[in-house]
Design an enzyme around this catalytic site. Structure first.
Site, PDB file in Angstrom:
ATOM      1  N   CYS A   4       1.083  -1.124  -0.059  1.00  0.00           N
ATOM      2  CA  CYS A   4      -0.015  -0.083  -0.040  1.00  0.00           C
ATOM      3  C   CYS A   4       0.762   1.084  -0.206  1.00  0.00           C
ATOM      4  O   CYS A   4       0.387   2.210  -0.694  1.00  0.00           O
ATOM      5  CB  CYS A   4      -0.957   0.037   1.139  1.00  0.00           C
ATOM      6  SG  CYS A   4      -0.313  -0.660   2.624  1.00  0.00           S
ATOM      7  N   SER A  36      -4.393   1.329   9.855  1.00  0.00           N
ATOM      8  CA  SER A  36      -5.064   0.193   9.191  1.00  0.00           C
ATOM      9  C   SER A  36      -4.346  -0.628   8.321  1.00  0.00           C
ATOM     10  O   SER A  36      -4.788  -1.621   7.927  1.00  0.00           O
ATOM     11  CB  SER A  36      -6.523   0.807   8.586  1.00  0.00           C
ATOM     12  OG  SER A  36      -5.803   1.659   7.635  1.00  0.00           O
ATOM     13  N   LYS A  51      10.434  -3.459   0.877  1.00  0.00           N
ATOM     14  CA  LYS A  51       9.223  -3.579  -0.258  1.00  0.00           C
ATOM     15  C   LYS A  51       9.196  -2.401  -1.131  1.00  0.00           C
ATOM     16  O   LYS A  51       9.175  -2.635  -2.279  1.00  0.00           O
ATOM     17  CB  LYS A  51       7.869  -3.826   0.695  1.00  0.00           C
ATOM     18  CG  LYS A  51       7.855  -5.189   1.250  1.00  0.00           C
ATOM     19  CD  LYS A  51       6.602  -5.370   1.984  1.00  0.00           C
ATOM     20  CE  LYS A  51       6.224  -6.537   2.704  1.00  0.00           C
ATOM     21  NZ  LYS A  51       5.118  -6.699   3.429  1.00  0.00           N
ATOM     22  N   HIS A  75      -1.977   6.307   3.653  1.00  0.00           N
ATOM     23  CA  HIS A  75      -0.704   6.461   3.861  1.00  0.00           C
ATOM     24  C   HIS A  75      -0.218   7.674   3.225  1.00  0.00           C
ATOM     25  O   HIS A  75      -0.626   7.949   2.135  1.00  0.00           O
ATOM     26  CB  HIS A  75       0.050   5.219   3.447  1.00  0.00           C
ATOM     27  CG  HIS A  75      -0.092   3.928   4.089  1.00  0.00           C
ATOM     28  ND1 HIS A  75      -0.674   3.772   5.380  1.00  0.00           N
ATOM     29  CD2 HIS A  75       0.371   2.676   3.849  1.00  0.00           C
ATOM     30  CE1 HIS A  75      -0.725   2.641   5.918  1.00  0.00           C
ATOM     31  NE2 HIS A  75       0.044   1.931   4.914  1.00  0.00           N
ATOM     32  N   ASN A 127      -5.015   3.496   1.854  1.00  0.00           N
ATOM     33  CA  ASN A 127      -4.140   2.334   1.888  1.00  0.00           C
ATOM     34  C   ASN A 127      -4.961   1.109   1.550  1.00  0.00           C
ATOM     35  O   ASN A 127      -4.499   0.311   1.200  1.00  0.00           O
ATOM     36  CB  ASN A 127      -3.226   2.273   3.119  1.00  0.00           C
ATOM     37  CG  ASN A 127      -4.118   2.055   4.336  1.00  0.00           C
ATOM     38  OD1 ASN A 127      -4.740   3.471   4.510  1.00  0.00           O
ATOM     39  ND2 ASN A 127      -4.079   1.254   5.448  1.00  0.00           N
TER      40      ASN A 127
HETATM   41  C1  11C Z   1       1.628  -1.608   6.638  1.00  0.00           C
HETATM   42  N1  11C Z   1       1.963  -1.722   4.284  1.00  0.00           N
HETATM   43  O1  11C Z   1       1.114  -0.587   6.459  1.00  0.00           O
HETATM   44  C2  11C Z   1       1.802  -2.418   5.348  1.00  0.00           C
HETATM   45  C3  11C Z   1       0.723  -3.304   5.256  1.00  0.00           C
HETATM   46  O2  11C Z   1       2.962  -5.967   2.178  1.00  0.00           O
HETATM   47  O3  11C Z   1       0.865  -5.680   1.637  1.00  0.00           O
HETATM   48  C4  11C Z   1       0.709  -4.242   3.884  1.00  0.00           C
HETATM   49  C5  11C Z   1       1.548  -5.071   3.691  1.00  0.00           C
HETATM   50  C6  11C Z   1       1.965  -5.698   2.251  1.00  0.00           C
HETATM   51  O4  11C Z   1       1.875  -2.039   7.767  1.00  0.00           O
END
Ligand code: 11C
Length: 351
Positions: free
Chosen positions: A129, A159, A226, A255, A328
């Site tokens: 996200c 979230s 990531k 986000h 997100n």
């Molecule tokens: C978070 N971005 O805000 C992460 C959640 O690899 O899909 C999503 C984790 C993912 O904690």
């Protein structure tokens, strides 16, 4: 005939948004089958104006399914997406399980829709996200100026860690409400909040936490890795320099990312605004004098990435600084998955 869609994880944080979203989008699906773990089986969920009964996640549940969306944790996707494929479905996976697999495309329909065809494993991955919120704004600027480097700081909503993250923030806010002394002495917020921190390593109320995900090598977090790896793959820039610092903030949904982007040629802020004004999936909100900038409280529940605070860097004529905010659970998860699935529906539709 219209293709059949399965939504796996239909009752989770993203699955719930998916059902709402499918209701509001142009209908391209015949049957929609909602699948979830045992404890949600039998639940009734409204989707596309129908009341659907959640069914158990079994291999047979994928029989006759053309596209299966997965909104579940990594380990569930890792096990079940190949099962869906073996039953004849194309899997669109929102987890991190397959994103960096060379035989799995990582698709953002505004950027690389043609990649949906390169699915030799039968699986298409949806990005993280935080990557998604930022990348739809970065891609048009890359096309204009040629991207070389990204330096990022994220401001991530609770979230992102699922419903447990949302619940713990609200619990903590209740505990700290009204005590005006809190936040003026070290340790007092920790004491007010207590030991239950939910999915986070520190209190979120009256605080920010410079950590998201799990530990990766050399002090980086999985979330920071990531963003780096996924940005490179989506933009097709395997050597792109990326440094991210991921921070959790006391926001429920949406986000944000502060971006410093370095390009191969000189940039100008008005040219960047023009590129973003015409870009799909982006809304330009850039009038600070009028109090207009991208913020979670405005972006939540909306589809685009909101972009603003666009400035040319003072010390580098090839660099832009800007701020992006995106929901997100929508573009960061359900919406991008739905858009990928719709590309497939178009391909699968039989006259
Ligand atoms: C978070 N971005 O805000 C992460 C959640 O690899 O899909 C999503 C984790 C993912 O904690």
């Amino acid at each position: 005939a219209l293709p059949t869609l399965a939504v796996v994880g239909a009752t989770g944080a993203v699955g719930t948004v998916m059902c709402e979203l499918l209701t509001g989008r142009r209908n391209v699906w015949g049957e929609i089958r909602l699948l979830a773990s045992e404890r949600s089986v039998g639940r009734r969920v409204r989707c596309r104006g129908e009341e659907l009964v959640v069914q158990a996640l079994t291999p047979e549940a994928f029989d006759g399914v053309d596209v299966a969306m997965f909104d579940v944790p990594d380990e569930v996707s890792a096990e079940w997406a190949p099962i869906a494929v073996s039953r004849g479905a194309i899997a669109v996976d929102n987890s991190g399980a397959f994103r960096m697999d060379r035989d799995v495309p990582l698709v953002v329909p505004e950027i690389n829709p043609e990649e949906v065809r390169n699915r030799s494993r039968g699986i298409i991955a949806n990005a993280n996200c935080t990557t998604l919120a930022m990348i739809v704004a970065v891609a048009p600027l890359h096309r204009e100026y040629g991207l070389r480097e990204l330096v990022l700081a994220s401001y991530q909503a609770v979230s992102g860690a699922g419903q447990a993250g949302v619940d713990i923030l609200h619990d903590q806010l209740t505990k700290v409400a009204g005590d005006r002394a809190l936040g003026s002495r070290t340790g007092d917020v920790r004491q007010a909040v207590g030991d239950d921190l939910g999915p986070f390593p520190a209190p979120l109320a009256l605080n920010v936490v410079p950590w998201a995900g799990s530990p990766a090598d050399d002090g980086w977090s999985s979330e920071e890795m990531k963003i780096r790896n996924e940005s490179r793959k989506i933009l097709g820039l395997p050597d792109l320099k990326v440094s991210a610092t991921c921070v959790r903030v006391p926001v429920v949904t949406a986000h944000s990312v502060a971006v410093h982007a370095v390009f191969g040629t000189e940039v100008d802020a008005e040219g960047a605004r023009e590129a973003l004004r015409n870009a799909p999936g982006v809304i330009l909100v850039d009038d600070p004098a009028a109090g207009e900038f991208p913020m979670p409280i405005d972006a939540v529940g909306t589809d685009p990435s909101w972009v603003g605070r666009i400035r040319r860097a003072l010390d580098d004529p090839r660099a832009l600084d800007f701020f992006v905010t995106g929901d997100n659970l929508r573009k960061g998860a359900a919406l991008n998955t739905a858009q990928i699935a719709e590309l497939l529906a178009k391909e699968l539709r039989t006259p």
